[in-house]
Write a protein that holds these residues in place. Sequence first.
Motif, PDB file in Angstrom:
ATOM      1  N   TYR A   1       0.846  -1.186   0.000  1.00  0.00           N
ATOM      2  CA  TYR A   1       0.000   0.000   0.000  1.00  0.00           C
ATOM      3  C   TYR A   1       0.886   1.242   0.000  1.00  0.00           C
ATOM      4  CZ  TYR A   1       1.123  -0.062   4.987  1.00  0.00           C
ATOM      5  OH  TYR A   1       1.788  -0.090   6.189  1.00  0.00           O
ATOM      6  N   TYR A   2       0.259   2.374  -0.275  1.00  0.00           N
ATOM      7  CA  TYR A   2       0.974   3.644  -0.270  1.00  0.00           C
ATOM      8  C   TYR A   2       0.099   4.707   0.391  1.00  0.00           C
ATOM      9  CZ  TYR A   2      -1.595   3.429  -4.729  1.00  0.00           C
ATOM     10  OH  TYR A   2      -2.547   3.209  -5.699  1.00  0.00           O
ATOM     11  N   HIS A   3       0.739   5.789   0.808  1.00  0.00           N
ATOM     12  CA  HIS A   3       0.052   6.950   1.371  1.00  0.00           C
ATOM     13  C   HIS A   3       0.169   8.081   0.346  1.00  0.00           C
ATOM     14  CE1 HIS A   3       0.073   5.420   5.651  1.00  0.00           C
ATOM     15  NE2 HIS A   3       1.069   4.709   5.147  1.00  0.00           N
ATOM     16  N   TYR A   4      -0.963   8.607  -0.115  1.00  0.00           N
ATOM     17  CA  TYR A   4      -0.870   9.708  -1.066  1.00  0.00           C
ATOM     18  C   TYR A   4      -1.815  10.853  -0.688  1.00  0.00           C
ATOM     19  CZ  TYR A   4      -5.134   8.198  -3.686  1.00  0.00           C
ATOM     20  OH  TYR A   4      -6.407   7.852  -4.065  1.00  0.00           O
ATOM     21  N   THR A   5      -1.426  12.049  -1.108  1.00  0.00           N
ATOM     22  CA  THR A   5      -2.192  13.270  -0.881  1.00  0.00           C
ATOM     23  C   THR A   5      -2.476  13.902  -2.236  1.00  0.00           C
ATOM     24  OG1 THR A   5      -1.166  13.622   1.286  1.00  0.00           O
ATOM     25  CG2 THR A   5      -2.154  15.548   0.228  1.00  0.00           C
ATOM     26  N   HIS A   6      -3.678  14.483  -2.385  1.00  0.00           N
ATOM     27  CA  HIS A   6      -4.053  15.067  -3.666  1.00  0.00           C
ATOM     28  C   HIS A   6      -5.244  16.000  -3.475  1.00  0.00           C
ATOM     29  CE1 HIS A   6      -7.578  12.170  -4.803  1.00  0.00           C
ATOM     30  NE2 HIS A   6      -7.440  12.215  -3.502  1.00  0.00           N
ATOM     31  N   GLY A   7      -5.746  16.547  -4.568  1.00  0.00           N
ATOM     32  CA  GLY A   7      -6.957  17.353  -4.577  1.00  0.00           C
ATOM     33  C   GLY A   7      -7.645  17.212  -5.921  1.00  0.00           C
ATOM     34  N   LEU A   8      -8.970  17.339  -5.921  1.00  0.00           N
ATOM     35  CA  LEU A   8      -9.752  17.164  -7.149  1.00  0.00           C
ATOM     36  C   LEU A   8     -10.556  18.433  -7.414  1.00  0.00           C
ATOM     37  CD1 LEU A   8     -11.061  13.540  -6.494  1.00  0.00           C
ATOM     38  CD2 LEU A   8      -9.145  14.207  -7.958  1.00  0.00           C
ATOM     39  N   LYS A   9     -10.072  19.269  -8.300  1.00  0.00           N
ATOM     40  CA  LYS A   9     -10.686  20.576  -8.506  1.00  0.00           C
ATOM     41  C   LYS A   9     -12.097  20.492  -9.075  1.00  0.00           C
ATOM     42  CE  LYS A   9      -8.645  21.373 -13.098  1.00  0.00           C
ATOM     43  NZ  LYS A   9      -7.786  20.187 -13.162  1.00  0.00           N
ATOM     44  N   LYS A  10     -12.425  19.394  -9.767  1.00  0.00           N
ATOM     45  CA  LYS A  10     -13.735  19.265 -10.395  1.00  0.00           C
ATOM     46  C   LYS A  10     -14.794  18.711  -9.440  1.00  0.00           C
ATOM     47  CE  LYS A  10     -11.596  18.400 -14.904  1.00  0.00           C
ATOM     48  NZ  LYS A  10     -11.387  17.384 -15.973  1.00  0.00           N
ATOM     49  N   HIS A  11     -14.411  18.345  -8.242  1.00  0.00           N
ATOM     50  CA  HIS A  11     -15.336  17.703  -7.306  1.00  0.00           C
ATOM     51  C   HIS A  11     -16.158  18.751  -6.567  1.00  0.00           C
ATOM     52  CE1 HIS A  11     -16.673  15.064  -3.975  1.00  0.00           C
ATOM     53  NE2 HIS A  11     -16.493  14.091  -4.842  1.00  0.00           N
TER      54      HIS A  11
ATOM     55  N   LEU B   1       5.830  -5.737  -8.677  1.00  0.00           N
ATOM     56  CA  LEU B   1       5.272  -4.477  -9.181  1.00  0.00           C
ATOM     57  C   LEU B   1       4.513  -3.735  -8.082  1.00  0.00           C
ATOM     58  CD1 LEU B   1       4.040  -5.528 -12.732  1.00  0.00           C
ATOM     59  CD2 LEU B   1       6.061  -4.168 -12.142  1.00  0.00           C
ATOM     60  N   GLU B   2       3.827  -4.462  -7.235  1.00  0.00           N
ATOM     61  CA  GLU B   2       3.131  -3.823  -6.109  1.00  0.00           C
ATOM     62  C   GLU B   2       4.117  -3.141  -5.170  1.00  0.00           C
ATOM     63  OE1 GLU B   2      -0.486  -7.129  -6.123  1.00  0.00           O
ATOM     64  OE2 GLU B   2       0.906  -7.018  -4.432  1.00  0.00           O
ATOM     65  N   GLN B   3       5.220  -3.815  -4.886  1.00  0.00           N
ATOM     66  CA  GLN B   3       6.240  -3.233  -4.011  1.00  0.00           C
ATOM     67  C   GLN B   3       6.862  -1.998  -4.647  1.00  0.00           C
ATOM     68  OE1 GLN B   3       8.952  -6.437  -3.172  1.00  0.00           O
ATOM     69  NE2 GLN B   3       7.475  -7.523  -1.861  1.00  0.00           N
ATOM     70  N   TYR B   4       7.068  -2.059  -5.970  1.00  0.00           N
ATOM     71  CA  TYR B   4       7.637  -0.908  -6.667  1.00  0.00           C
ATOM     72  C   TYR B   4       6.743   0.316  -6.523  1.00  0.00           C
ATOM     73  CZ  TYR B   4       8.724   2.255 -10.497  1.00  0.00           C
ATOM     74  OH  TYR B   4       9.001   3.386 -11.226  1.00  0.00           O
ATOM     75  N   TRP B   5       5.432   0.158  -6.761  1.00  0.00           N
ATOM     76  CA  TRP B   5       4.538   1.307  -6.697  1.00  0.00           C
ATOM     77  C   TRP B   5       4.308   1.766  -5.265  1.00  0.00           C
ATOM     78  CZ3 TRP B   5       3.052   4.622 -10.324  1.00  0.00           C
ATOM     79  CH2 TRP B   5       3.324   4.277 -11.640  1.00  0.00           C
ATOM     80  N   SER B   6       4.338   0.852  -4.314  1.00  0.00           N
ATOM     81  CA  SER B   6       4.188   1.275  -2.919  1.00  0.00           C
ATOM     82  C   SER B   6       5.388   2.105  -2.480  1.00  0.00           C
ATOM     83  CB  SER B   6       4.010   0.064  -2.000  1.00  0.00           C
ATOM     84  OG  SER B   6       5.194  -0.708  -1.918  1.00  0.00           O
ATOM     85  N   GLN B   7       6.552   1.800  -3.007  1.00  0.00           N
ATOM     86  CA  GLN B   7       7.742   2.597  -2.690  1.00  0.00           C
ATOM     87  C   GLN B   7       7.750   3.900  -3.476  1.00  0.00           C
ATOM     88  OE1 GLN B   7      11.026  -0.047  -3.470  1.00  0.00           O
ATOM     89  NE2 GLN B   7      10.394  -1.486  -1.864  1.00  0.00           N
ATOM     90  N   ARG B   8       7.330   3.848  -4.717  1.00  0.00           N
ATOM     91  CA  ARG B   8       7.307   5.054  -5.567  1.00  0.00           C
ATOM     92  C   ARG B   8       6.339   6.095  -5.010  1.00  0.00           C
ATOM     93  NH1 ARG B   8       6.690   4.994 -12.187  1.00  0.00           N
ATOM     94  NH2 ARG B   8       5.865   7.106 -12.476  1.00  0.00           N
ATOM     95  N   TRP B   9       5.210   5.633  -4.463  1.00  0.00           N
ATOM     96  CA  TRP B   9       4.200   6.549  -3.950  1.00  0.00           C
ATOM     97  C   TRP B   9       4.150   6.557  -2.421  1.00  0.00           C
ATOM     98  CZ3 TRP B   9      -0.676   6.168  -7.626  1.00  0.00           C
ATOM     99  CH2 TRP B   9      -0.350   6.782  -8.848  1.00  0.00           C
ATOM    100  N   HIS B  10       5.262   6.295  -1.793  1.00  0.00           N
ATOM    101  CA  HIS B  10       5.332   6.374  -0.337  1.00  0.00           C
ATOM    102  C   HIS B  10       5.291   7.846   0.091  1.00  0.00           C
ATOM    103  CE1 HIS B  10       6.516   5.535   3.782  1.00  0.00           C
ATOM    104  NE2 HIS B  10       7.495   6.413   3.665  1.00  0.00           N
ATOM    105  N   ASP B  11       4.250   8.238   0.819  1.00  0.00           N
ATOM    106  CA  ASP B  11       4.101   9.624   1.287  1.00  0.00           C
ATOM    107  C   ASP B  11       4.265  10.619   0.140  1.00  0.00           C
ATOM    108  OD1 ASP B  11       3.726   8.536   3.779  1.00  0.00           O
ATOM    109  OD2 ASP B  11       5.716   9.062   4.531  1.00  0.00           O
ATOM    110  N   ILE B  12       3.529  10.390  -0.931  1.00  0.00           N
ATOM    111  CA  ILE B  12       3.662  11.189  -2.148  1.00  0.00           C
ATOM    112  C   ILE B  12       2.559  12.241  -2.219  1.00  0.00           C
ATOM    113  CG2 ILE B  12       2.187   9.749  -3.622  1.00  0.00           C
ATOM    114  CD1 ILE B  12       5.641  11.085  -4.660  1.00  0.00           C
ATOM    115  N   TYR B  13       2.853  13.349  -2.883  1.00  0.00           N
ATOM    116  CA  TYR B  13       1.814  14.278  -3.298  1.00  0.00           C
ATOM    117  C   TYR B  13       1.610  14.077  -4.786  1.00  0.00           C
ATOM    118  CZ  TYR B  13      -1.170  18.253  -3.973  1.00  0.00           C
ATOM    119  OH  TYR B  13      -2.261  19.022  -4.290  1.00  0.00           O
ATOM    120  N   LEU B  14       0.361  13.790  -5.195  1.00  0.00           N
ATOM    121  CA  LEU B  14       0.028  13.566  -6.598  1.00  0.00           C
ATOM    122  C   LEU B  14      -0.672  14.809  -7.139  1.00  0.00           C
ATOM    123  CD1 LEU B  14      -1.314   9.891  -6.435  1.00  0.00           C
ATOM    124  CD2 LEU B  14       0.974  10.679  -7.101  1.00  0.00           C
TER     125      LEU B  14
END
Length: 292
Positions: free
Chosen positions: A150-160, A187-200
Amino acid sequence: MQLFVNDLTVIDFSYLCESRGVVGESWIVDVLLSGDLNAESMVLDFGIVKKQIKAIIDESVDHKLVLPGESKQLSISKSPRSGHLYVDFNLTDNAMFLQSPAQAFAVIDTPKIDEESVTRYLEGVIKQQLPENVQGIQLTLRAEHIDGDYYHYTHGLKKHDGNCQRIAHGHRSKITIFQDGQHSKDLEQYWSQRWHDIYLASDSDQVAVEQIELSDFAKQNLRPDHQYFCYYAPQGRFDIAVRKGTLEIVDCDSTVELLADYIARQLKQQAPEHSFKVVAYEGVGKGAIASA
């Protein structure tokens, strides 16, 4: 007498952390009420618990950026825009600066945001709105048990139209990936590391430094690798400055449907001879599936 409701709700939010930067989180909420029986021979009607208490929790924390009010790295000030605040989190490596409507933030008087501090905060807010016969409330905030990655990500959706429009809220999300019909832990481990505490961030929301609205302090402390994003939504104007090391810019809106598709497209681009299926979650028990 005690009354309990497990899995009352899930709070999806982000918080500022001096060691991790901005962290997207999803916590399941259980509630235990203590008190005397009322005229209906109940501590509190389950319908009220599920509706009213859930609404209080959602209003207080859900889809907000939760701020540790006692952190020495945090500064909060009023923006010239009516009802808007500047938030400056001046970490050495992960400095983040924002302007957003005040309702996009929750401030807790603590040096660190964790389950204990958020629990105390919510219990205090809820107690003020309970009937007299209810003397006590105990909340349990817990992360979903996830066997896989799993990963932790932060974002916002302007159209919502709802609270997802807030530019810094987030999730703790499971991911499952299949390559050529076979489950791929690598591949799951790769993306969990890539998006660890990420801002999208969406590329369509990126602006130049001259267009961003931030505090004077923020402008004086921007680094060359800060990237800037801004949009207008029904609740107001949202601005954020994030450093490259904790950021990924995607070529789409950051809905879970398009994030699943984004991951699938990235995988297909890297290995066009293979087929992929991505099961991406948004918090607990919900998500989207995309194939490429």
